[in-house]
Write a protein that holds these residues in place. Structure first.
Motif, PDB file in Angstrom:
ATOM      1  N   MET A 189       0.840  -1.169   0.000  1.00 33.27           N
ATOM      2  CA  MET A 189       0.000   0.000   0.000  1.00 33.27           C
ATOM      3  C   MET A 189       0.887   1.235   0.000  1.00 33.27           C
ATOM      4  O   MET A 189       1.756   1.389   0.837  1.00 33.27           O
ATOM      5  N   THR A 190       0.675   2.119  -0.957  1.00 34.38           N
ATOM      6  CA  THR A 190       1.457   3.348  -1.013  1.00 34.38           C
ATOM      7  C   THR A 190       0.524   4.539  -0.971  1.00 34.38           C
ATOM      8  O   THR A 190      -0.637   4.455  -1.304  1.00 34.38           O
ATOM      9  N   THR A 191       1.078   5.637  -0.526  1.00 32.20           N
ATOM     10  CA  THR A 191       0.337   6.885  -0.488  1.00 32.20           C
ATOM     11  C   THR A 191       1.127   7.918  -1.259  1.00 32.20           C
ATOM     12  O   THR A 191       2.198   7.626  -1.786  1.00 32.20           O
ATOM     13  N   GLN A 192       0.641   9.135  -1.285  1.00 29.64           N
ATOM     14  CA  GLN A 192       1.289  10.174  -2.050  1.00 29.64           C
ATOM     15  C   GLN A 192       2.730  10.397  -1.582  1.00 29.64           C
ATOM     16  O   GLN A 192       3.603  10.647  -2.389  1.00 29.64           O
ATOM     17  N   GLY A 228       4.791   8.203  -0.205  1.00 26.47           N
ATOM     18  CA  GLY A 228       5.532   6.961  -0.099  1.00 26.47           C
ATOM     19  C   GLY A 228       4.675   5.913   0.575  1.00 26.47           C
ATOM     20  O   GLY A 228       3.499   6.117   0.834  1.00 26.47           O
ATOM     21  N   SER A 229       5.288   4.785   0.871  1.00 22.95           N
ATOM     22  CA  SER A 229       4.532   3.715   1.512  1.00 22.95           C
ATOM     23  C   SER A 229       4.188   4.103   2.945  1.00 22.95           C
ATOM     24  O   SER A 229       4.831   4.961   3.546  1.00 22.95           O
ATOM     25  N   VAL A 230       3.192   3.479   3.486  1.00 28.65           N
ATOM     26  CA  VAL A 230       2.772   3.753   4.857  1.00 28.65           C
ATOM     27  C   VAL A 230       3.931   3.461   5.813  1.00 28.65           C
ATOM     28  O   VAL A 230       4.195   4.233   6.737  1.00 28.65           O
ATOM     29  N   LEU A 231       4.637   2.377   5.570  1.00 29.07           N
ATOM     30  CA  LEU A 231       5.771   2.013   6.417  1.00 29.07           C
ATOM     31  C   LEU A 231       6.851   3.099   6.381  1.00 29.07           C
ATOM     32  O   LEU A 231       7.397   3.472   7.422  1.00 29.07           O
ATOM     33  N   GLU A 232       7.138   3.629   5.196  1.00 26.93           N
ATOM     34  CA  GLU A 232       8.130   4.701   5.085  1.00 26.93           C
ATOM     35  C   GLU A 232       7.683   5.945   5.850  1.00 26.93           C
ATOM     36  O   GLU A 232       8.481   6.601   6.506  1.00 26.93           O
ATOM     37  N   ARG A 233       6.401   6.274   5.762  1.00 26.12           N
ATOM     38  CA  ARG A 233       5.877   7.449   6.457  1.00 26.12           C
ATOM     39  C   ARG A 233       5.931   7.263   7.970  1.00 26.12           C
ATOM     40  O   ARG A 233       6.262   8.186   8.708  1.00 26.12           O
ATOM     41  N   VAL A 234       5.621   6.049   8.446  1.00 26.60           N
ATOM     42  CA  VAL A 234       5.685   5.769   9.885  1.00 26.60           C
ATOM     43  C   VAL A 234       7.131   5.853  10.359  1.00 26.60           C
ATOM     44  O   VAL A 234       7.417   6.437  11.414  1.00 26.60           O
ATOM     45  N   ARG A 235       8.059   5.303   9.587  1.00 29.60           N
ATOM     46  CA  ARG A 235       9.479   5.382   9.952  1.00 29.60           C
ATOM     47  C   ARG A 235       9.946   6.833   9.996  1.00 29.60           C
ATOM     48  O   ARG A 235      10.693   7.231  10.890  1.00 29.60           O
ATOM     49  N   GLY A 236       9.513   7.628   9.027  1.00 33.30           N
ATOM     50  CA  GLY A 236       9.869   9.046   9.014  1.00 33.30           C
ATOM     51  C   GLY A 236       9.326   9.772  10.234  1.00 33.30           C
ATOM     52  O   GLY A 236      10.016  10.588  10.844  1.00 33.30           O
ATOM     53  N   LEU A 237       8.093   9.467  10.598  1.00 35.24           N
ATOM     54  CA  LEU A 237       7.490  10.077  11.781  1.00 35.24           C
ATOM     55  C   LEU A 237       8.242   9.651  13.040  1.00 35.24           C
ATOM     56  O   LEU A 237       8.484  10.464  13.936  1.00 35.24           O
TER      57      LEU A 237
END
Length: 180
Positions: free
Chosen positions: A1-4, A6-15
Motif C-alpha cells: 500500500m502506497t500513499t502520495q 511513499g509507503s505507509v511504512l516509510e511514512r511511519v518510519r519518518g514520523l
C-alpha cells in the motif's frame, strides 16, 4: 500500500525519526528548564511561577537552536523571520499551558513544596510538549514538498524509433555528358 508521500511504512518510519529527534532536543530542553527552575528557586526569593516562566524562556531559546539546526534541519529554511515569529508565538502558548498547570497546583491547591513544584512543572512540560510538537511540525518547520521521482523507463511509453531511409539497391544513373 502506497500513499502520495511513499509507503505507509516509510511514512511511519519518518514520523518515528522525527519524534526521536524532537524528543532528543526536547529532553535537553527539559533538563535546561528544570535545572534553571531549581537554580532560581533555591538561590532567589522569586515566586514559583515567575521562576518557572524564566526557566521556560531559557529552555525555549535552547530548543529553537536544537530544532532548527538538528531536528528540522532538512525542513524549509526560507522566511526565517516568519519562522521565528511563529516559533515564539506557539512557544508562548506552550509557556502558558506549562505554567498554567504549575500555577493551578501552586495557587489553586496550595501544592508549592519543592517536590510538588517539580512534579507539576514536569506535568506542565509534558502537556505543553504535545501541543508544541503538533504546532512546530505543522506551522513552524514545514516539511518540504516531496521530490518527484523520475518515472521508471516504460518501454511502451517510449516513442517509436524513426523509420530508417530505404537503402537503394540499384545503382544510380550515370550523369549525361555535358554539351559545351
Amino acid at each position: 500500500m502506497t500513499t502520495q508521500g511513499g509507503s505507509v511504512l516509510e511514512r511511519v518510519r519518518g514520523l518515528m525519526r522525527e519524534v526521536a529527534k524532537f524528543g532528543a532536543v526536547g529532553g535537553l530542553g527539559v533538563l535546561v528548564n528544570l535545572g534553571v527552575f531549581n537554580l532560581i528557586r533555591h538561590t532567589t526569593d522569586l515566586q514559583v511561577v515567575r521562576a518557572s516562566v524564566i526557566a521556560t524562556v531559557v529552555a525555549i531559546t535552547t530548543n529553537y537552536l536544537g530544532f532548527r539546526y538538528f531536528a528540522y534541519r532538512d525542513r524549509a529554511q526560507s522566511g526565517r523571520t516568519r519562522e521565528m515569529a511563529l516559533f515564539a508565538g506557539f512557544s508562548a502558548i506552550g509557556l502558558v499551558i506549562e505554567n498554567g498547570v504549575l500555577y493551578t497546583a501552586t495557587y489553586g491547591f496550595g501544592w508549592d513544596g519543592p517536590l510538588a513544584s517539580n512534579v507539576f512543572k514536569f506535568i506542565g512540560i509534558g502537556t505543553a510538549t504535545v501541543f508544541r510538537f503538533w504546532s512546530y511540525r505543522t506551522w513552524v518547520f514545514k516539511a518540504l514538498p516531496p521530490v518527484a521521482e523520475p518515472a521508471a523507463a516504460d518501454p511502451a511509453a517510449e516513442p517509436a524509433p524513426l523509420p530508417r531511409p530505404e537503402r537503394r539497391t540499384e545503382p544510380l544513373p550515370e550523369p549525361e555528358p555535358a554539351n559545351n
